[in-house]
Design a protein around this motif. Structure first.
Motif, PDB file in Angstrom:
ATOM      1  N   PHE B  75       9.444 104.748  21.328  1.00 39.70           N
ATOM      2  CA  PHE B  75       8.070 104.302  21.504  1.00 39.70           C
ATOM      3  C   PHE B  75       7.475 105.190  22.602  1.00 39.70           C
ATOM      4  O   PHE B  75       8.154 105.506  23.577  1.00 39.70           O
ATOM      5  CB  PHE B  75       8.017 102.842  21.963  1.00 39.70           C
ATOM      6  CG  PHE B  75       8.348 101.826  20.903  1.00 39.70           C
ATOM      7  CD1 PHE B  75       8.959 102.188  19.707  1.00 39.70           C
ATOM      8  CD2 PHE B  75       8.041 100.486  21.100  1.00 39.70           C
ATOM      9  CE1 PHE B  75       9.260 101.231  18.738  1.00 39.70           C
ATOM     10  CE2 PHE B  75       8.336  99.532  20.143  1.00 39.70           C
ATOM     11  CZ  PHE B  75       8.942  99.899  18.962  1.00 39.70           C
ATOM     12  N   SER B  76       6.230 105.513  22.458  1.00 35.70           N
ATOM     13  CA  SER B  76       5.626 106.444  23.409  1.00 35.70           C
ATOM     14  C   SER B  76       5.709 105.952  24.843  1.00 35.70           C
ATOM     15  O   SER B  76       5.961 106.727  25.772  1.00 35.70           O
ATOM     16  CB  SER B  76       4.161 106.709  23.034  1.00 35.70           C
ATOM     17  OG  SER B  76       3.701 107.817  23.761  1.00 35.70           O
ATOM     18  N   CYS B  77       5.523 104.636  25.048  1.00 33.08           N
ATOM     19  CA  CYS B  77       5.550 104.141  26.437  1.00 33.08           C
ATOM     20  C   CYS B  77       6.943 104.281  27.037  1.00 33.08           C
ATOM     21  O   CYS B  77       7.082 104.442  28.255  1.00 33.08           O
ATOM     22  CB  CYS B  77       5.062 102.697  26.526  1.00 33.08           C
ATOM     23  SG  CYS B  77       6.025 101.528  25.581  1.00 33.08           S
ATOM     24  N   PHE B  78       7.987 104.274  26.222  1.00 35.80           N
ATOM     25  CA  PHE B  78       9.350 104.366  26.757  1.00 35.80           C
ATOM     26  C   PHE B  78       9.750 105.816  27.062  1.00 35.80           C
ATOM     27  O   PHE B  78      10.540 106.057  27.967  1.00 35.80           O
ATOM     28  CB  PHE B  78      10.373 103.740  25.798  1.00 35.80           C
ATOM     29  CG  PHE B  78      10.072 102.305  25.460  1.00 35.80           C
ATOM     30  CD1 PHE B  78       9.490 101.454  26.390  1.00 35.80           C
ATOM     31  CD2 PHE B  78      10.377 101.790  24.208  1.00 35.80           C
ATOM     32  CE1 PHE B  78       9.204 100.124  26.073  1.00 35.80           C
ATOM     33  CE2 PHE B  78      10.097 100.469  23.886  1.00 35.80           C
ATOM     34  CZ  PHE B  78       9.516  99.635  24.817  1.00 35.80           C
ATOM     35  N   VAL B  79       9.248 106.764  26.297  1.00 36.28           N
ATOM     36  CA  VAL B  79       9.579 108.170  26.614  1.00 36.28           C
ATOM     37  C   VAL B  79       8.664 108.734  27.700  1.00 36.28           C
ATOM     38  O   VAL B  79       9.134 109.316  28.675  1.00 36.28           O
ATOM     39  CB  VAL B  79       9.593 109.119  25.386  1.00 36.28           C
ATOM     40  CG1 VAL B  79      10.967 109.206  24.794  1.00 36.28           C
ATOM     41  CG2 VAL B  79       8.556 108.756  24.357  1.00 36.28           C
ATOM     42  N   THR B  80       7.349 108.543  27.533  1.00 35.64           N
ATOM     43  CA  THR B  80       6.463 109.099  28.571  1.00 35.64           C
ATOM     44  C   THR B  80       6.576 108.275  29.849  1.00 35.64           C
ATOM     45  O   THR B  80       6.283 108.771  30.930  1.00 35.64           O
ATOM     46  CB  THR B  80       4.989 109.133  28.104  1.00 35.64           C
ATOM     47  OG1 THR B  80       4.567 107.805  27.829  1.00 35.64           O
ATOM     48  CG2 THR B  80       4.847 109.999  26.866  1.00 35.64           C
ATOM     49  N   GLY B  81       7.038 107.033  29.707  1.00 36.53           N
ATOM     50  CA  GLY B  81       7.257 106.188  30.882  1.00 36.53           C
ATOM     51  C   GLY B  81       8.376 106.716  31.762  1.00 36.53           C
ATOM     52  O   GLY B  81       8.473 106.367  32.938  1.00 36.53           O
ATOM     53  N   ARG B  82       9.256 107.553  31.192  1.00 38.32           N
ATOM     54  CA  ARG B  82      10.296 108.205  32.010  1.00 38.32           C
ATOM     55  C   ARG B  82       9.698 109.507  32.532  1.00 38.32           C
ATOM     56  O   ARG B  82      10.270 110.585  32.416  1.00 38.32           O
ATOM     57  CB  ARG B  82      11.561 108.449  31.171  1.00 38.32           C
ATOM     58  CG  ARG B  82      12.110 107.187  30.516  1.00 38.32           C
ATOM     59  CD  ARG B  82      12.401 106.071  31.536  1.00 38.32           C
ATOM     60  NE  ARG B  82      12.907 104.859  30.876  1.00 38.32           N
ATOM     61  CZ  ARG B  82      12.150 103.821  30.526  1.00 38.32           C
ATOM     62  NH1 ARG B  82      10.848 103.819  30.752  1.00 38.32           N
ATOM     63  NH2 ARG B  82      12.705 102.762  29.958  1.00 38.32           N
ATOM     64  N   PHE B  83       8.521 109.361  33.115  1.00 37.44           N
ATOM     65  CA  PHE B  83       7.700 110.513  33.468  1.00 37.44           C
ATOM     66  C   PHE B  83       8.409 111.490  34.395  1.00 37.44           C
ATOM     67  O   PHE B  83       8.292 112.703  34.256  1.00 37.44           O
ATOM     68  CB  PHE B  83       6.396 110.042  34.124  1.00 37.44           C
ATOM     69  CG  PHE B  83       5.468 111.166  34.491  1.00 37.44           C
ATOM     70  CD1 PHE B  83       4.755 111.839  33.516  1.00 37.44           C
ATOM     71  CD2 PHE B  83       5.322 111.566  35.809  1.00 37.44           C
ATOM     72  CE1 PHE B  83       3.916 112.880  33.842  1.00 37.44           C
ATOM     73  CE2 PHE B  83       4.479 112.615  36.145  1.00 37.44           C
ATOM     74  CZ  PHE B  83       3.767 113.270  35.156  1.00 37.44           C
ATOM     75  N   GLU B  84       9.144 110.954  35.360  1.00 39.93           N
ATOM     76  CA  GLU B  84       9.727 111.857  36.332  1.00 39.93           C
ATOM     77  C   GLU B  84      10.796 112.748  35.715  1.00 39.93           C
ATOM     78  O   GLU B  84      10.997 113.875  36.167  1.00 39.93           O
ATOM     79  CB  GLU B  84      10.303 111.057  37.496  1.00 39.93           C
ATOM     80  CG  GLU B  84      10.164 111.826  38.781  1.00 39.93           C
ATOM     81  CD  GLU B  84      11.396 111.758  39.611  1.00 39.93           C
ATOM     82  OE1 GLU B  84      12.100 110.745  39.531  1.00 39.93           O
ATOM     83  OE2 GLU B  84      11.665 112.733  40.326  1.00 39.93           O
ATOM     84  N   THR B  85      11.474 112.250  34.703  1.00 35.81           N
ATOM     85  CA  THR B  85      12.450 113.091  34.002  1.00 35.81           C
ATOM     86  C   THR B  85      11.724 114.117  33.134  1.00 35.81           C
ATOM     87  O   THR B  85      12.122 115.278  33.052  1.00 35.81           O
ATOM     88  CB  THR B  85      13.401 112.225  33.151  1.00 35.81           C
ATOM     89  OG1 THR B  85      13.922 111.183  33.970  1.00 35.81           O
ATOM     90  CG2 THR B  85      14.556 113.051  32.622  1.00 35.81           C
ATOM     91  N   VAL B  86      10.636 113.683  32.500  1.00 41.00           N
ATOM     92  CA  VAL B  86       9.836 114.631  31.712  1.00 41.00           C
ATOM     93  C   VAL B  86       9.295 115.726  32.628  1.00 41.00           C
ATOM     94  O   VAL B  86       9.352 116.920  32.317  1.00 41.00           O
ATOM     95  CB  VAL B  86       8.663 113.902  31.015  1.00 41.00           C
ATOM     96  CG1 VAL B  86       7.758 114.911  30.295  1.00 41.00           C
ATOM     97  CG2 VAL B  86       9.176 112.847  30.040  1.00 41.00           C
TER      98      VAL B  86
END
Lengths: 282, 310
Positions: B75-86
């Motif tokens: 889900f987009s909120c779960f991947v982009t929510g790991r913003f610091e890793t991105v």
């Protein structure tokens, strides 16, 4: 007998290399006027063994496809790796003086896009192991002979992403991956045991299906034995819990959190270097 | 109603998966992200990472540094929510990772806000070298996936859970970074992205019936934004309205505002349709109606903006 003598000579050579690395490391941090001396000095012996014995590298060809990969997850300790890279011929030693300068490829934390030979850009604790796991998966998929090594800090064990990566790698049995925990006992603001104790850390990693060996990380014979053993383990990733002393080599830096993230200046700097050089400190 | 863009992604990734560089990663969402077909066809190159998205993104980064083309799906909120890793492991390293976020926007529906990503474009857009693609329909998604196979650099592909209107024909060609003019008019420019593009087309038809000449511009690539197309829209119309199933801050509306504020010699006012609050439960249609993202809401806003202008 011949084998023993050879091993003894290797141990002596690498011990000398570690001493030189500590000097280069502290010189560049002093020159830069900032940095993290404590965690670089604790890692020096392991870095010497890795860069001058274990890792298959071609300094003149940093992107050599068959090289072993080394990821420094505790990215703030990169000066000790820069020292090893300069000594190994990745770039001239003279460049060490540019550490942390504007435009330098020797960034305060490692940047793979600026310095050939750096495998991963790190500095946010907890992230490097996942990147190393990805590399190990790629190597396994391709049936490659190269191995992946990843050095972490003990404070870093507090980060959740480390355990996500540990679970994944243990589950997949990535035996081309070797983690190294530089357990130097101290993090930025105090003793690890007093901030958020990570023990029993050996039992934790074993329960995640890793082969774990605990050593004195300042004993070169134990370091070499552990690295050799890790390369032979099959079906599981390996972790070397390297029990070390933060600031090792400068008596008054040892285990003092004050030297986590500060460069010594003036007379202190001279005294530190004198101690590392084995001169009588003034 | 056409297919959900996540469905189109699932078909396309199974197809381009023939390329041995392709690796698909998910965090216990192979069904929702429509990656099951790929998983069945290429089990060795499908990595189940469990509910641990930071690690999934980091692994994708390591794979990319070794020459693979990894697609980290959740889900987009779960991947982009790991913003610091991105931010560090993907963007800063220039790792050739595709972050695939399904379930974007309030279009998620009944599950409510915790599953909706209304800030993902804004977050990823702040990173200097990550491309952002937010396709409007199924065919555009398939072409975007094919394009991304050989794209150089990190990219974020934003997809829908819900079905969306087909706005492109079957022969559609995807041009990275180039906005598509779906309808051309002269009074108002509806500049839309993602699921609401189909709503904008329907709104334009209603506005035409009222004698309002309407342009619809489909901005599928938000980074890099098609600056000439945005400037042209402002120069040739009495008003520009951006429409996105995302916060009005930092997404398409933000990107367009930045382009126009930088100077275009036009006095055309900009109005941004999008989210100004958290989302909530309801059917996608109900939510689009409530937040003015459906054809009725878009047409209503357009009339109001033009009225204030005249």
């Amino acid at each position: 007998m011949a084998v023993d003598t050879e091993r003894e000579a290797l141990i002596e050579r690498l011990t000398g290399t570690a001493r030189e690395l500590r000097i280069l490391d502290l010189e560049m941090i002093i020159e830069a006027g900032s940095g993290h001396p404590g965690g670089t000095l604790s890692a020096a012996d392991m870095i010497a063994a890795l860069y001058f014995h274990t890792l298959r590298l071609r300094p003149e060809e940093p992107r050599w496809p068959d090289r072993d990969r080394f990821v420094l997850s505790k990215g703030h300790c990169i000066p000790i790796v820069y020292a090893a890279m300069a000594m190994g011929g990745f770039f001239p030693k003279e460049e060490l003086k540019s550490l942390r300068d504007l435009g330098s490829p020797l960034q305060g934390h490692p940047d793979r896009t600026r310095l050939p030979g750096i495998e991963a850009s790190t500095g946010s604790l907890g992230q490097g192991l996942s990147v190393a796991v990805g590399m190990a998966v790629a190597g396994a998929l391709d049936g490659a002979a190269w191995r992946v090594y990843c050095m972490m800090g003990d404070g870093e064990q507090q980060a959740g992403q480390i355990w996500e990566a540990a679970m994944f790698a243990g589950r997949r049995g990535l035996d081309n991956l070797c983690g190294i925990l530089d357990a130097n006992q101290v993090q930025q603001t105090g003793k690890v045991a007093e901030r958020l104790d990570i023990e029993p850390v050996v039992a934790k990693w074993r329960s995640f299906n890793w082969h774990v060996r605990e050593i004195d990380g300042h004993d070169m014979a134990q370091i070499l034995d552990a690295l050799d053993e890790a390369a032979l383990v099959t079906g599981r990733p390996s972790l070397i819990v390297s029990r070390t002393v933060k600031g090792k080599g400068v008596s008054w830096m040892e285990l003092d959190p004050a030297w986590h993230g500060k460069a010594p200046e003036g007379e202190m700097a001279e005294r530190a270097l004198a101690e590392l050089r084995g001169e009588r400190s003034g | 109603m056409g297919a959900a863009t996540r469905d189109a992604f699932g078909e396309a990734i199974a197809r381009v998966g023939e390329d041995p560089r392709v690796i698909v990663l998910t965090g216990d969402l192979r069904d929702s992200t429509r990656t099951e077909a790929f998983a069945e066809r290429y089990p060795d190159r499908f990595l189940e990472c469990g509910i641990a998205e930071s690690n999934m993104i980091g692994i994708a980064s390591g794979l990319a540094l070794e020459g693979k083309v990894p697609w980290a799906c959740s889900f987009s909120c779960f991947v982009t929510g790991r913003f610091e890793t991105v931010r560090l492991s993907v963007a800063y390293q220039e790792a050739n990772v595709r972050i695939v976020g399904t379930h974007s926007g309030v279009g998620v529906g009944e599950d409510g806000y915790s599953q909706m990503s209304l800030e993902d474009i804004a977050m990823i857009r702040a990173l200097p070298n990550v491309s952002v693609i937010n396709p409007a329909d199924a065919v555009e998604t398939e072409r975007a996936v094919e394009y991304l196979l050989d794209h150089r650099g990190p990219a974020f592909l934003r997809l829908t859970r819900q079905g969306v209107e087909d706005v492109n024909d079957d022969g559609y060609r995807f041009e990275f970074g180039k906005a598509v003019t779906l309808l051309e008019g002269s009074d108002v420019a509806l500049v839309a992205t993602g699921a609401p593009v189909g709503e904008a087309v329907k709104a334009a038809e209603a506005l035409e019936d009222d004698g309002v000449s309407t342009t619809v511009l489909n901005v599928h690539t938000i980074t890099p934004i098609d600056e000439p197309a945005v400037r042209m829209a402002a120069a040739r119309h009495r008003a520009v309205i951006t429409i996105e199933d995302h916060s009005v801050h930092g997404g398409l509306g933000g990107a367009v505002a930045e382009v126009l504020a930088a100077g275009n010699g036009s006095a055309a006012p900009l109005h941004r349709i999008g989210m100004r609050s958290f989302g909530e439960s309801g059917s996608p249609a109900e939510l689009y109606a409530k937040f003015g993202l459906d054809a009725v809401g878009i047409a209503r806003t357009a009339r109001e903006v033009l009225k204030a202008r005249s």
